[in-house]
Design a protein around this motif. Sequence first.
Motif, PDB file in Angstrom:
ATOM      1  N   PRO A  90       0.693  -1.400  -0.102  1.00 35.44           N
ATOM      2  CA  PRO A  90       0.037   0.035  -0.005  1.00 35.44           C
ATOM      3  C   PRO A  90       0.882   1.422  -0.049  1.00 35.44           C
ATOM      4  CG  PRO A  90      -0.226  -1.090   2.146  1.00 35.44           C
ATOM      5  CD  PRO A  90       0.773  -1.942   1.097  1.00 35.44           C
ATOM      6  N   THR A  91       0.414   2.367  -0.675  1.00 33.37           N
ATOM      7  CA  THR A  91       1.303   3.479  -0.841  1.00 33.37           C
ATOM      8  C   THR A  91       0.225   4.523  -0.612  1.00 33.37           C
ATOM      9  OG1 THR A  91       2.587   4.728  -2.199  1.00 33.37           O
ATOM     10  CG2 THR A  91       0.792   3.292  -3.193  1.00 33.37           C
ATOM     11  N   ARG A  92       1.155   5.973  -0.278  1.00 36.59           N
ATOM     12  CA  ARG A  92       0.277   7.072  -0.045  1.00 36.59           C
ATOM     13  C   ARG A  92       0.134   7.646  -1.639  1.00 36.59           C
ATOM     14  NH1 ARG A  92       3.187  10.458   3.538  1.00 36.59           N
ATOM     15  NH2 ARG A  92       4.915   9.223   3.071  1.00 36.59           N
ATOM     16  N   VAL A  93      -0.587   8.731  -1.776  1.00 33.85           N
ATOM     17  CA  VAL A  93      -0.794   9.402  -3.157  1.00 33.85           C
ATOM     18  C   VAL A  93      -0.347  10.796  -3.053  1.00 33.85           C
ATOM     19  CG1 VAL A  93      -2.330  10.132  -4.948  1.00 33.85           C
ATOM     20  CG2 VAL A  93      -2.903   7.898  -3.646  1.00 33.85           C
ATOM     21  N   GLY A  94       0.633  10.923  -3.935  1.00 31.50           N
ATOM     22  CA  GLY A  94       1.105  12.451  -4.069  1.00 31.50           C
ATOM     23  C   GLY A  94       0.544  13.049  -5.428  1.00 31.50           C
ATOM     24  N   TYR A  95       0.733  14.416  -5.505  1.00 35.19           N
ATOM     25  CA  TYR A  95       0.240  15.124  -6.645  1.00 35.19           C
ATOM     26  C   TYR A  95       1.411  15.777  -7.280  1.00 35.19           C
ATOM     27  CZ  TYR A  95      -4.408  13.488  -5.308  1.00 35.19           C
ATOM     28  OH  TYR A  95      -5.530  12.911  -4.764  1.00 35.19           O
ATOM     29  N   GLU A  96       1.505  15.887  -8.663  1.00 33.96           N
ATOM     30  CA  GLU A  96       2.646  16.687  -9.269  1.00 33.96           C
ATOM     31  C   GLU A  96       2.264  17.138 -10.498  1.00 33.96           C
ATOM     32  OE1 GLU A  96       6.497  14.314 -10.098  1.00 33.96           O
ATOM     33  OE2 GLU A  96       6.901  14.147  -8.000  1.00 33.96           O
ATOM     34  N   VAL A  97       2.777  18.352 -11.034  1.00 36.15           N
ATOM     35  CA  VAL A  97       2.438  18.666 -12.347  1.00 36.15           C
ATOM     36  C   VAL A  97       3.378  18.359 -13.319  1.00 36.15           C
ATOM     37  CG1 VAL A  97       1.982  20.692 -13.732  1.00 36.15           C
ATOM     38  CG2 VAL A  97       1.118  20.879 -11.488  1.00 36.15           C
ATOM     39  N   ARG A  98       3.065  17.564 -14.254  1.00 40.08           N
ATOM     40  CA  ARG A  98       3.689  17.030 -15.337  1.00 40.08           C
ATOM     41  C   ARG A  98       3.476  17.375 -16.630  1.00 40.08           C
ATOM     42  NH1 ARG A  98       6.448  11.072 -13.468  1.00 40.08           N
ATOM     43  NH2 ARG A  98       7.123  11.818 -11.407  1.00 40.08           N
ATOM     44  N   ASP A  99       4.138  17.830 -17.541  1.00 42.58           N
ATOM     45  CA  ASP A  99       3.818  18.380 -18.913  1.00 42.58           C
ATOM     46  C   ASP A  99       2.521  18.978 -18.935  1.00 42.58           C
ATOM     47  OD1 ASP A  99       5.916  16.915 -20.056  1.00 42.58           O
ATOM     48  OD2 ASP A  99       4.695  14.971 -20.067  1.00 42.58           O
ATOM     49  N   GLY A 100       2.333  20.005 -17.769  1.00 46.73           N
ATOM     50  CA  GLY A 100       1.312  21.062 -17.798  1.00 46.73           C
ATOM     51  C   GLY A 100      -0.041  20.161 -17.142  1.00 46.73           C
ATOM     52  N   LYS A 101       0.130  19.179 -16.829  1.00 46.33           N
ATOM     53  CA  LYS A 101      -1.083  18.248 -16.231  1.00 46.33           C
ATOM     54  C   LYS A 101      -0.747  17.971 -14.769  1.00 46.33           C
ATOM     55  CE  LYS A 101      -3.822  15.646 -19.117  1.00 46.33           C
ATOM     56  NZ  LYS A 101      -4.235  14.517 -19.648  1.00 46.33           N
ATOM     57  N   LYS A 102      -1.630  17.955 -13.869  1.00 46.52           N
ATOM     58  CA  LYS A 102      -1.548  17.154 -12.649  1.00 46.52           C
ATOM     59  C   LYS A 102      -1.889  15.845 -12.649  1.00 46.52           C
ATOM     60  CE  LYS A 102      -3.845  18.133  -7.931  1.00 46.52           C
ATOM     61  NZ  LYS A 102      -4.667  18.756  -7.333  1.00 46.52           N
ATOM     62  N   VAL A 103      -0.956  15.181 -12.262  1.00 49.21           N
ATOM     63  CA  VAL A 103      -1.116  13.609 -11.906  1.00 49.21           C
ATOM     64  C   VAL A 103      -0.831  13.039 -10.760  1.00 49.21           C
ATOM     65  CG1 VAL A 103      -0.450  13.416 -14.445  1.00 49.21           C
ATOM     66  CG2 VAL A 103       1.351  13.574 -12.886  1.00 49.21           C
ATOM     67  N   ARG A 104      -1.403  11.920 -10.507  1.00 48.90           N
ATOM     68  CA  ARG A 104      -1.266  11.208  -9.302  1.00 48.90           C
ATOM     69  C   ARG A 104      -0.001  10.411  -9.181  1.00 48.90           C
ATOM     70  NH1 ARG A 104      -6.066   7.873  -7.491  1.00 48.90           N
ATOM     71  NH2 ARG A 104      -5.905   6.991  -9.788  1.00 48.90           N
ATOM     72  N   ILE A 105       0.994  10.561  -8.125  1.00 49.03           N
ATOM     73  CA  ILE A 105       2.113   9.824  -8.097  1.00 49.03           C
ATOM     74  C   ILE A 105       2.092   8.789  -6.697  1.00 49.03           C
ATOM     75  CG2 ILE A 105       4.642  10.007  -7.456  1.00 49.03           C
ATOM     76  CD1 ILE A 105       3.678  11.473 -10.279  1.00 49.03           C
TER      77      ILE A 105
END
Length: 113
Positions: A90-105
């Motif tokens: 199990p993992t926690r979810v982070g958010y980043e902006v990649r190529d101008g889009k917000k994605v879940r990491i």
Amino acid sequence: MAKPKIKFVPDSLHVKTGDIVYVISGKDKKKTGKVLKVFPKKGKIIVEGINIVTKHLKPSQVNPQGGVVQKEAAIFSSKVMLFDEKTKKPTRVGYEVRDGKKVRISKKSGEII
């Protein structure tokens, strides 16, 4: 005069329909399942095979016999973590902006979910 209690519920959740999640508390602790439905306003989700409840049905035109049915009930999204297929944990979810889009990491592997 007493202040009314206001319950905070986020507009979006860390899990989405179709994600594989790991239950971290409750009667189904340590089980995994697929998210079938998400209720962001209530902060709840329905997970396949988790929180099975027994429902008694009255006889009707659709179901003339009636009977007892087992189905999944909603649980709070805070009771689950996203399951990372790469690390099998199990993992926690982070958010980043990649190529101008917000994605879940995934916090464990750093991969885009």
